[in-house]
Design a protein around this motif. Sequence first.
Motif, PDB file in Angstrom:
ATOM      1  N   LEU A  18       0.825  -1.202   0.000  1.00 29.90           N
ATOM      2  CA  LEU A  18       0.000   0.000   0.000  1.00 29.90           C
ATOM      3  C   LEU A  18       0.863   1.258   0.000  1.00 29.90           C
ATOM      4  N   ASN A  19       1.879   1.237   0.846  1.00 28.91           N
ATOM      5  CA  ASN A  19       2.811   2.375   0.874  1.00 28.91           C
ATOM      6  C   ASN A  19       3.514   2.540  -0.457  1.00 28.91           C
ATOM      7  N   ALA A  20       3.935   1.348  -0.998  1.00 32.05           N
ATOM      8  CA  ALA A  20       4.613   1.420  -2.296  1.00 32.05           C
ATOM      9  C   ALA A  20       3.670   1.946  -3.367  1.00 32.05           C
ATOM     10  N   SER A  21       2.390   1.528  -3.265  1.00 29.88           N
ATOM     11  CA  SER A  21       1.415   2.022  -4.236  1.00 29.88           C
ATOM     12  C   SER A  21       1.235   3.528  -4.087  1.00 29.88           C
ATOM     13  N   THR A  22       1.221   3.972  -2.835  1.00 30.75           N
ATOM     14  CA  THR A  22       1.094   5.415  -2.593  1.00 30.75           C
ATOM     15  C   THR A  22       2.285   6.163  -3.185  1.00 30.75           C
ATOM     16  N   VAL A  23       3.469   5.594  -2.903  1.00 36.36           N
ATOM     17  CA  VAL A  23       4.686   6.233  -3.456  1.00 36.36           C
ATOM     18  C   VAL A  23       4.655   6.200  -4.975  1.00 36.36           C
ATOM     19  N   THR A  24       4.229   5.073  -5.534  1.00 35.12           N
ATOM     20  CA  THR A  24       4.178   4.940  -6.993  1.00 35.12           C
ATOM     21  C   THR A  24       3.179   5.929  -7.587  1.00 35.12           C
ATOM     22  N   GLN A  25       2.035   6.070  -6.866  1.00 36.01           N
ATOM     23  CA  GLN A  25       1.032   7.033  -7.347  1.00 36.01           C
ATOM     24  C   GLN A  25       1.593   8.450  -7.349  1.00 36.01           C
ATOM     25  N   LYS A  26       2.328   8.745  -6.261  1.00 32.66           N
ATOM     26  CA  LYS A  26       2.962  10.083  -6.217  1.00 32.66           C
ATOM     27  C   LYS A  26       3.957  10.231  -7.350  1.00 32.66           C
ATOM     28  N   ASN A  27       4.729   9.146  -7.556  1.00 31.63           N
ATOM     29  CA  ASN A  27       5.722   9.216  -8.653  1.00 31.63           C
ATOM     30  C   ASN A  27       5.031   9.371  -9.997  1.00 31.63           C
ATOM     31  N   LEU A  28       3.927   8.640 -10.140  1.00 30.39           N
ATOM     32  CA  LEU A  28       3.194   8.747 -11.399  1.00 30.39           C
ATOM     33  C   LEU A  28       2.634  10.154 -11.595  1.00 30.39           C
ATOM     34  N   GLU A  29       2.123  10.702 -10.469  1.00 31.67           N
ATOM     35  CA  GLU A  29       1.611  12.068 -10.576  1.00 31.67           C
ATOM     36  C   GLU A  29       2.735  13.029 -10.953  1.00 31.67           C
ATOM     37  N   GLU A  30       3.878  12.822 -10.292  1.00 34.91           N
ATOM     38  CA  GLU A  30       5.023  13.687 -10.629  1.00 34.91           C
ATOM     39  C   GLU A  30       5.436  13.488 -12.076  1.00 34.91           C
ATOM     40  N   ASN A  31       5.447  12.173 -12.492  1.00 38.39           N
ATOM     41  CA  ASN A  31       5.806  11.906 -13.895  1.00 38.39           C
ATOM     42  C   ASN A  31       4.792  12.524 -14.853  1.00 38.39           C
ATOM     43  N   LEU A  32       3.525  12.506 -14.424  1.00 41.71           N
ATOM     44  CA  LEU A  32       2.484  13.083 -15.257  1.00 41.71           C
ATOM     45  C   LEU A  32       2.688  14.601 -15.421  1.00 41.71           C
ATOM     46  N   VAL A  33       3.028  15.212 -14.286  1.00 42.60           N
ATOM     47  CA  VAL A  33       3.293  16.663 -14.361  1.00 42.60           C
ATOM     48  C   VAL A  33       4.490  16.952 -15.259  1.00 42.60           C
ATOM     49  N   ALA A  34       5.536  16.089 -15.062  1.00 42.55           N
ATOM     50  CA  ALA A  34       6.744  16.281 -15.881  1.00 42.55           C
ATOM     51  C   ALA A  34       6.434  16.034 -17.349  1.00 42.55           C
ATOM     52  N   TYR A  51      -2.559   7.168 -16.829  1.00 36.75           N
ATOM     53  CA  TYR A  51      -2.317   7.647 -15.465  1.00 36.75           C
ATOM     54  C   TYR A  51      -3.346   8.649 -15.030  1.00 36.75           C
ATOM     55  N   GLU A  52      -4.112   9.231 -15.941  1.00 36.29           N
ATOM     56  CA  GLU A  52      -5.115  10.186 -15.529  1.00 36.29           C
ATOM     57  C   GLU A  52      -6.276   9.485 -14.898  1.00 36.29           C
ATOM     58  N   PRO A  53      -6.775   9.955 -13.750  1.00 37.19           N
ATOM     59  CA  PRO A  53      -7.946   9.323 -13.086  1.00 37.19           C
ATOM     60  C   PRO A  53      -9.191   9.558 -13.917  1.00 37.19           C
ATOM     61  N   ASP A  54     -10.078   8.490 -13.776  1.00 40.07           N
ATOM     62  CA  ASP A  54     -11.356   8.584 -14.510  1.00 40.07           C
ATOM     63  C   ASP A  54     -12.261   9.602 -13.849  1.00 40.07           C
ATOM     64  N   GLU A  55     -12.965  10.425 -14.625  1.00 42.34           N
ATOM     65  CA  GLU A  55     -13.885  11.414 -14.066  1.00 42.34           C
ATOM     66  C   GLU A  55     -15.230  10.781 -13.789  1.00 42.34           C
TER      67      GLU A  55
END
Length: 299
Positions: A226-242, A295-299
């Motif tokens: 779960l923590n890794a998923s959280t970290v991965t989600q953050k990384n994905l969000e950061e990657n998405l921004v990048a 990576y974009e969340p579904d609306e």
Amino acid sequence: MAELGFSEHHQNEVINYMRFARSKRALRLKTVDSCFQDLKDSRLVEETFTVDEVSDMLDGLQVVVHGEVESELIHTAHTNVLLLRQLFSQAEKFYLKLQTDVSELENRELLEQVAEFEKTEFTSSNKKANQESNKPKLAPLNEGGVSELLNKQILRLQDENEKLKTRLRTIESQATSALDEKSKLERALQDLQRIQGDQKLALKNKEITNLEDTVAALRSDFQKTLNASTVTQKNLEENLVATKHDFLKVQEQLTMAEKELEKKFQQTAAYRNMKEMLTKKNDQIKEIRKRLSKYEPDE
């Protein structure tokens, strides 16, 4: 035994009976002799007798002698029955069944053997007296013989009793040993069952502990995941921004490239190169859009 084929003990019994029979026979013969002597003393007192007187005396003597002989024969038969009674009584005490063969009583050969045996044993009155004085007195058949047989039977039974007692003690000892062994086996079985119960309880507790450890490990792994998923989600969000930043840069570069392309539109080779570059950039943009759509969340 020599002559009649008996044992020494039975031979002595036969001699004792013969001695008894001889004494009775001698007594009866004396009685018969006294009948004749009485006739002589009472009737033969005259020198001459008539035929009727002689016949009368002989008839009277015949009656007396007949009575004495008949009495002796009856007495002998009865004493023989009493003797057989003693023998049969002794046999029945030991559950024996004796048999007699009356026809053998008229066997001349056997009768001659008995007569010879009697003659040998009672040759003279002196020998008779010596035998009576020297021979030990035999016990009566209904006392000594039975007592001896009973004593032997008692000794045999006592010996068997001792053997049975010894065997009983052995069996009791074996039974006691078997009971002790059974008790030991029962205690061992109870100990084994208790040990098995303890082992089962320990195994159950161990299984419970292992399950608890497994659950804890799963929880830990799940938390880590779960923590890794959280970290991965953050990384994905950061990657998405990048990636969005890169996309803006690419768009900016594309705009600049289009402007540059317009300047060099007249240059065919340059145009083609720019076209190729534009196509590649479009492909890259498409690829980036696909990645962004994942990576974009579904609306």
